[in-house]
Design a protein around this motif. Sequence first.
Motif, PDB file in Angstrom:
ATOM      1  N   ILE A 175     -11.873  27.124   8.917  1.00 62.74           N
ATOM      2  CA  ILE A 175     -11.041  27.756   7.885  1.00 62.74           C
ATOM      3  C   ILE A 175     -10.143  26.706   7.220  1.00 62.74           C
ATOM      4  O   ILE A 175      -9.946  26.713   6.007  1.00 62.74           O
ATOM      5  CB  ILE A 175     -10.212  28.910   8.491  1.00 62.74           C
ATOM      6  CG1 ILE A 175     -11.138  30.072   8.876  1.00 62.74           C
ATOM      7  CG2 ILE A 175      -9.138  29.391   7.524  1.00 62.74           C
ATOM      8  CD1 ILE A 175     -10.478  31.135   9.724  1.00 62.74           C
ATOM      9  N   LEU A 214     -17.339  35.015  10.599  1.00 65.54           N
ATOM     10  CA  LEU A 214     -16.123  35.528   9.960  1.00 65.54           C
ATOM     11  C   LEU A 214     -16.539  36.434   8.800  1.00 65.54           C
ATOM     12  O   LEU A 214     -16.729  35.962   7.684  1.00 65.54           O
ATOM     13  CB  LEU A 214     -15.276  34.360   9.436  1.00 65.54           C
ATOM     14  CG  LEU A 214     -14.701  33.401  10.487  1.00 65.54           C
ATOM     15  CD1 LEU A 214     -14.269  32.094   9.844  1.00 65.54           C
ATOM     16  CD2 LEU A 214     -13.527  34.055  11.209  1.00 65.54           C
ATOM     17  N   PRO A 215     -16.693  37.711   9.082  1.00 63.42           N
ATOM     18  CA  PRO A 215     -17.239  38.603   8.048  1.00 63.42           C
ATOM     19  C   PRO A 215     -16.403  38.674   6.771  1.00 63.42           C
ATOM     20  O   PRO A 215     -16.924  38.965   5.700  1.00 63.42           O
ATOM     21  CB  PRO A 215     -17.294  39.967   8.742  1.00 63.42           C
ATOM     22  CG  PRO A 215     -16.508  39.837   9.999  1.00 63.42           C
ATOM     23  CD  PRO A 215     -16.447  38.391  10.351  1.00 63.42           C
ATOM     24  N   GLY A 216     -15.094  38.367   6.893  1.00 59.33           N
ATOM     25  CA  GLY A 216     -14.236  38.486   5.707  1.00 59.33           C
ATOM     26  C   GLY A 216     -13.979  37.161   5.019  1.00 59.33           C
ATOM     27  O   GLY A 216     -13.124  37.081   4.145  1.00 59.33           O
ATOM     28  N   TYR A 217     -14.699  36.111   5.404  1.00 59.87           N
ATOM     29  CA  TYR A 217     -14.389  34.791   4.853  1.00 59.87           C
ATOM     30  C   TYR A 217     -15.659  34.083   4.419  1.00 59.87           C
ATOM     31  O   TYR A 217     -16.405  33.556   5.245  1.00 59.87           O
ATOM     32  CB  TYR A 217     -13.641  33.959   5.900  1.00 59.87           C
ATOM     33  CG  TYR A 217     -13.234  32.586   5.414  1.00 59.87           C
ATOM     34  CD1 TYR A 217     -12.230  32.446   4.467  1.00 59.87           C
ATOM     35  CD2 TYR A 217     -13.849  31.438   5.894  1.00 59.87           C
ATOM     36  CE1 TYR A 217     -11.856  31.192   4.018  1.00 59.87           C
ATOM     37  CE2 TYR A 217     -13.475  30.182   5.448  1.00 59.87           C
ATOM     38  CZ  TYR A 217     -12.480  30.067   4.502  1.00 59.87           C
ATOM     39  OH  TYR A 217     -12.098  28.835   4.045  1.00 59.87           O
ATOM     40  N   GLU A 270     -11.291  43.853   9.502  1.00 56.61           N
ATOM     41  CA  GLU A 270     -11.626  43.716  10.920  1.00 56.61           C
ATOM     42  C   GLU A 270     -10.544  44.385  11.758  1.00 56.61           C
ATOM     43  O   GLU A 270      -9.356  44.296  11.439  1.00 56.61           O
ATOM     44  CB  GLU A 270     -11.715  42.224  11.291  1.00 56.61           C
ATOM     45  CG  GLU A 270     -12.958  41.555  10.774  1.00 56.61           C
ATOM     46  CD  GLU A 270     -13.089  40.153  11.366  1.00 56.61           C
ATOM     47  OE1 GLU A 270     -13.464  40.037  12.534  1.00 56.61           O
ATOM     48  OE2 GLU A 270     -12.792  39.192  10.641  1.00 56.61           O
ATOM     49  N   ARG A 328      -0.456  41.412   8.338  1.00 50.13           N
ATOM     50  CA  ARG A 328      -0.831  40.474   7.270  1.00 50.13           C
ATOM     51  C   ARG A 328      -0.942  41.200   5.937  1.00 50.13           C
ATOM     52  O   ARG A 328      -0.542  40.680   4.893  1.00 50.13           O
ATOM     53  CB  ARG A 328      -2.188  39.834   7.573  1.00 50.13           C
ATOM     54  CG  ARG A 328      -2.150  38.838   8.707  1.00 50.13           C
ATOM     55  CD  ARG A 328      -3.542  38.299   8.989  1.00 50.13           C
ATOM     56  NE  ARG A 328      -3.610  37.708  10.318  1.00 50.13           N
ATOM     57  CZ  ARG A 328      -3.163  36.485  10.616  1.00 50.13           C
ATOM     58  NH1 ARG A 328      -2.661  35.732   9.667  1.00 50.13           N
ATOM     59  NH2 ARG A 328      -3.232  36.039  11.848  1.00 50.13           N
ATOM     60  N   HIS A 367      -4.236  30.817   7.923  1.00 50.73           N
ATOM     61  CA  HIS A 367      -4.567  31.791   8.959  1.00 50.73           C
ATOM     62  C   HIS A 367      -3.885  31.347  10.239  1.00 50.73           C
ATOM     63  O   HIS A 367      -3.554  30.172  10.377  1.00 50.73           O
ATOM     64  CB  HIS A 367      -6.092  31.840   9.164  1.00 50.73           C
ATOM     65  CG  HIS A 367      -6.548  33.052   9.927  1.00 50.73           C
ATOM     66  ND1 HIS A 367      -6.133  34.319   9.636  1.00 50.73           N
ATOM     67  CD2 HIS A 367      -7.377  33.180  10.992  1.00 50.73           C
ATOM     68  CE1 HIS A 367      -6.699  35.184  10.461  1.00 50.73           C
ATOM     69  NE2 HIS A 367      -7.460  34.521  11.301  1.00 50.73           N
ATOM     70  N   ILE A 412      -8.105  36.490   6.019  1.00 53.78           N
ATOM     71  CA  ILE A 412      -9.403  36.216   6.645  1.00 53.78           C
ATOM     72  C   ILE A 412     -10.063  37.499   7.160  1.00 53.78           C
ATOM     73  O   ILE A 412     -11.266  37.692   7.004  1.00 53.78           O
ATOM     74  CB  ILE A 412      -9.235  35.194   7.804  1.00 53.78           C
ATOM     75  CG1 ILE A 412      -8.547  33.925   7.313  1.00 53.78           C
ATOM     76  CG2 ILE A 412     -10.570  34.886   8.488  1.00 53.78           C
ATOM     77  CD1 ILE A 412      -9.314  33.013   6.413  1.00 53.78           C
ATOM     78  N   GLU A 413      -9.283  38.410   7.742  1.00 57.62           N
ATOM     79  CA  GLU A 413      -9.886  39.612   8.342  1.00 57.62           C
ATOM     80  C   GLU A 413     -10.202  40.706   7.324  1.00 57.62           C
ATOM     81  O   GLU A 413     -10.736  41.744   7.711  1.00 57.62           O
ATOM     82  CB  GLU A 413      -8.968  40.193   9.418  1.00 57.62           C
ATOM     83  CG  GLU A 413      -8.767  39.298  10.625  1.00 57.62           C
ATOM     84  CD  GLU A 413      -7.435  38.581  10.581  1.00 57.62           C
ATOM     85  OE1 GLU A 413      -6.906  38.399   9.467  1.00 57.62           O
ATOM     86  OE2 GLU A 413      -6.941  38.197  11.652  1.00 57.62           O
ATOM     87  N   VAL A 414      -9.827  40.508   6.078  1.00 61.69           N
ATOM     88  CA  VAL A 414     -10.153  41.515   5.068  1.00 61.69           C
ATOM     89  C   VAL A 414     -11.568  41.232   4.560  1.00 61.69           C
ATOM     90  O   VAL A 414     -11.832  40.191   3.972  1.00 61.69           O
ATOM     91  CB  VAL A 414      -9.133  41.503   3.909  1.00 61.69           C
ATOM     92  CG1 VAL A 414      -9.586  42.425   2.783  1.00 61.69           C
ATOM     93  CG2 VAL A 414      -7.767  41.917   4.422  1.00 61.69           C
ATOM     94  N   VAL A 415     -12.471  42.179   4.810  1.00 57.63           N
ATOM     95  CA  VAL A 415     -13.870  41.959   4.472  1.00 57.63           C
ATOM     96  C   VAL A 415     -14.132  42.341   3.007  1.00 57.63           C
ATOM     97  O   VAL A 415     -14.852  41.664   2.298  1.00 57.63           O
ATOM     98  CB  VAL A 415     -14.775  42.748   5.436  1.00 57.63           C
ATOM     99  CG1 VAL A 415     -16.248  42.600   5.065  1.00 57.63           C
ATOM    100  CG2 VAL A 415     -14.544  42.259   6.862  1.00 57.63           C
ATOM    101  N   ARG A 474     -10.394  26.948  -0.245  1.00 58.09           N
ATOM    102  CA  ARG A 474      -9.174  26.215  -0.571  1.00 58.09           C
ATOM    103  C   ARG A 474      -8.563  25.809   0.753  1.00 58.09           C
ATOM    104  O   ARG A 474      -8.087  26.668   1.505  1.00 58.09           O
ATOM    105  CB  ARG A 474      -8.202  27.104  -1.342  1.00 58.09           C
ATOM    106  CG  ARG A 474      -6.930  26.362  -1.657  1.00 58.09           C
ATOM    107  CD  ARG A 474      -5.882  27.198  -2.355  1.00 58.09           C
ATOM    108  NE  ARG A 474      -4.693  26.370  -2.569  1.00 58.09           N
ATOM    109  CZ  ARG A 474      -3.530  26.829  -2.995  1.00 58.09           C
ATOM    110  NH1 ARG A 474      -3.376  28.100  -3.252  1.00 58.09           N
ATOM    111  NH2 ARG A 474      -2.522  26.025  -3.164  1.00 58.09           N
TER     112      ARG A 474
END
Lengths: 164, 565
Positions: free
Chosen positions: B147, B179-182, A10, A18, B127, A69-72, B152
């Motif tokens: 989150i 949240l596209p990456g989660y 993202e 990060r 996060h 979290i922002e790593v898709v 976890r």
Amino acid sequence: MRRIILALVEDKPGVLNRIASMFRRRGFNIYSLAVGHSEVPDMSRMVIVVDNAPPNAVDQVTKQLDKVIEVVRVEDITELPIVTRETAMIKVRASPATRGQIIEVLDLFKGVEVADVSPNSIIIEMTGTTDVVESLLALLKDYGIIEIMRTGQLAMVRDSQLPD
Amino acid sequence: MKLTGGQMVCESLLREGADVVFGVPGGAILPFYDYLTQYPKIHHVLVRHEQGGAHAADGYARVTGKVGVCLATSGPGALNLTTGLANAFMDSCPIVAITGQVSRFAIGKVAFQETDVTGATLPVTKHNYLVMRAADIPRVLKEAFYIARTGRPGPVLVDIPKDVFTETADYEYPETVNLPGYHPQTVGDPAQIQKAAKLINGAKRPVILAGRGVLIAGAMEELRLLAEKAQVPVVPTLLGLSCFPGSHYLNVGMMGMHGSAYANIAVDECDVLIGVGCRFDDRITGRVSDFARHAQIIHVDIEPANIRQNIRTEVPIVGDAKSVLRSLIPLVEPAKRSEWLQHIDDLRRAHPLVVRDFGEAPSTQHVIQQLFQETHGNAIVVTGVGQHQMRAGQHYIFDRPMTMVTSGGLGTMGYEIPAAMGAQLGRPDALVWSVAGDGGFQMTVQELATIRDEKLPVKFAIMNNGFLGMVRQWQELFYEKRYSQVKVTGPDFVKLAEAYGMLGLRATRKEEVAKVIRQANAHRGPVLVDFQVAAEENVYPMIPSGQSVKELMEDTLPGLEPTRR
């Protein structure tokens, strides 16, 4: 050996920090890093090349990057069929006497342009694989390299050789 | 609805069911505390140090399964949270921390009490966010809670500049997150689960290693069903204690550096090891190459990065423990394995936990055993870190889930006081016993005032041996008894208790132990008991750091030196 990691992330403040932090805390050196907008709105694509990291450790880092979290998406693509390129700008000492010789060297390579000619130097722009960029640099060394600027490696997985 | 940023935080906290929060006000978070007065439904606990707030939120989360919330101001306030955040991060504890930041115009200008808090907490949070517009607060808090408690679990920090608390914007709390990456994977791969079932069905000497993931997933019942159906002995990790009834015939007891010899030997001899919701930390494995040498390993964990992080794994299964075990149980064949269970019973008899006699003075073991007897195993036990912690893991039998609260991964001395406070607030009707060392107790002792203010009936058992006991033990065993800075003095703990308005009791002799515990249990308010235990008791069994069960040191009969296997 070098590992090539491809990530879709993202486009938000702090993401680069990060990601870099995951390498920093293990003491891995980032050999090159290329980032830019991707085909997906608000997403960036990154190619991270890591130096001297054991493959299993890179595997672990990749999994940990996926925790960000922002790593898709993130993948170690070193072993996949990939096309890689990078662009380098090289400022070389070039007097009227040596300029011709340097141009002769450049003729041996594809993807090379002279971006600027000054009285005592020229700026060469070259796009190719990292290996080829390295070999051009080796040949230019004797003329006196003043400055090097590289984009870092770009990489893309080829569809043609992918098993379905 | 138009609200200020500070009001939005309060509204969001109530939406998330956070009715108890722990914090300390300060400059940058002043506007929030002003708006907080409009929300009497939020019970704010004024802790005396922000670390206490983070640990209290952690203890609260561990006994309730809910997200704990702590608050701090910018700079020193936020930095004081970091140990508590790291503690929660290592032990997968859901926390949302909200910190004030200097106003937006001052950020990056080395303002008074300015620290790059998102930068500083990056490695110790799951996060974190820096919220630069009030309009973002509802979304960010929705995401933060989501989150923190999913996948976890872990701590999430939300840093909010002072002027964002007063900025007005439209408030609407989102129902969903984007949240596209989660996307935590909760359902295990059926093919992998099949493989696991096949391994278990073919196993002669299987063992389940059960970690905190079982408690987090609420998979206690599934674990019991699996263990009983396939007759697989269960070995909990320190953080897994209470996830499987301690008095169950299949419970072998805690393994690891100070786990029982029989539990460690059982894992060493097993042919299939089923790790559920644990991460094979070095305190469990010792030397990795010698860990569970004969076993094929199945590893169930919701966090893919935990798998193969430390040990080889034949069957990795990424998923939620409850979901995976539910799918696994029907595929597992009922079995007897009487020979293996008999063998483990023989091991228990051959390698019992030895309780040493130190003459008049009680041992820590003795106190914990008495504590178990006198509380009928019904207490929530909160511990600090060190010898008393290991003794609590060895000798208290936990039959009910989420009754053991301890700092595992980070090993944070001083956790025991604020975490007990959080646990008691989370479970007001429970009997909470905080087992402490005299060293760690002095690290967060200021929270006794908070406990008194909140009228919490927490009972403290200080194992007072005048030493940083575990460090002393290592110096004795591995540094030829060259004691370096391990002798520690303290206040008169009974007087200290009285100064804090608590009941203070003391036991110096073995025969007094049960009596003072009964006295403490009968007292309605907080109690501190100073147990003056034997000064140089060592915790055995012990597998020295980086070694294996082959080097396990066991205590032998009283009066004898420990032996090596």
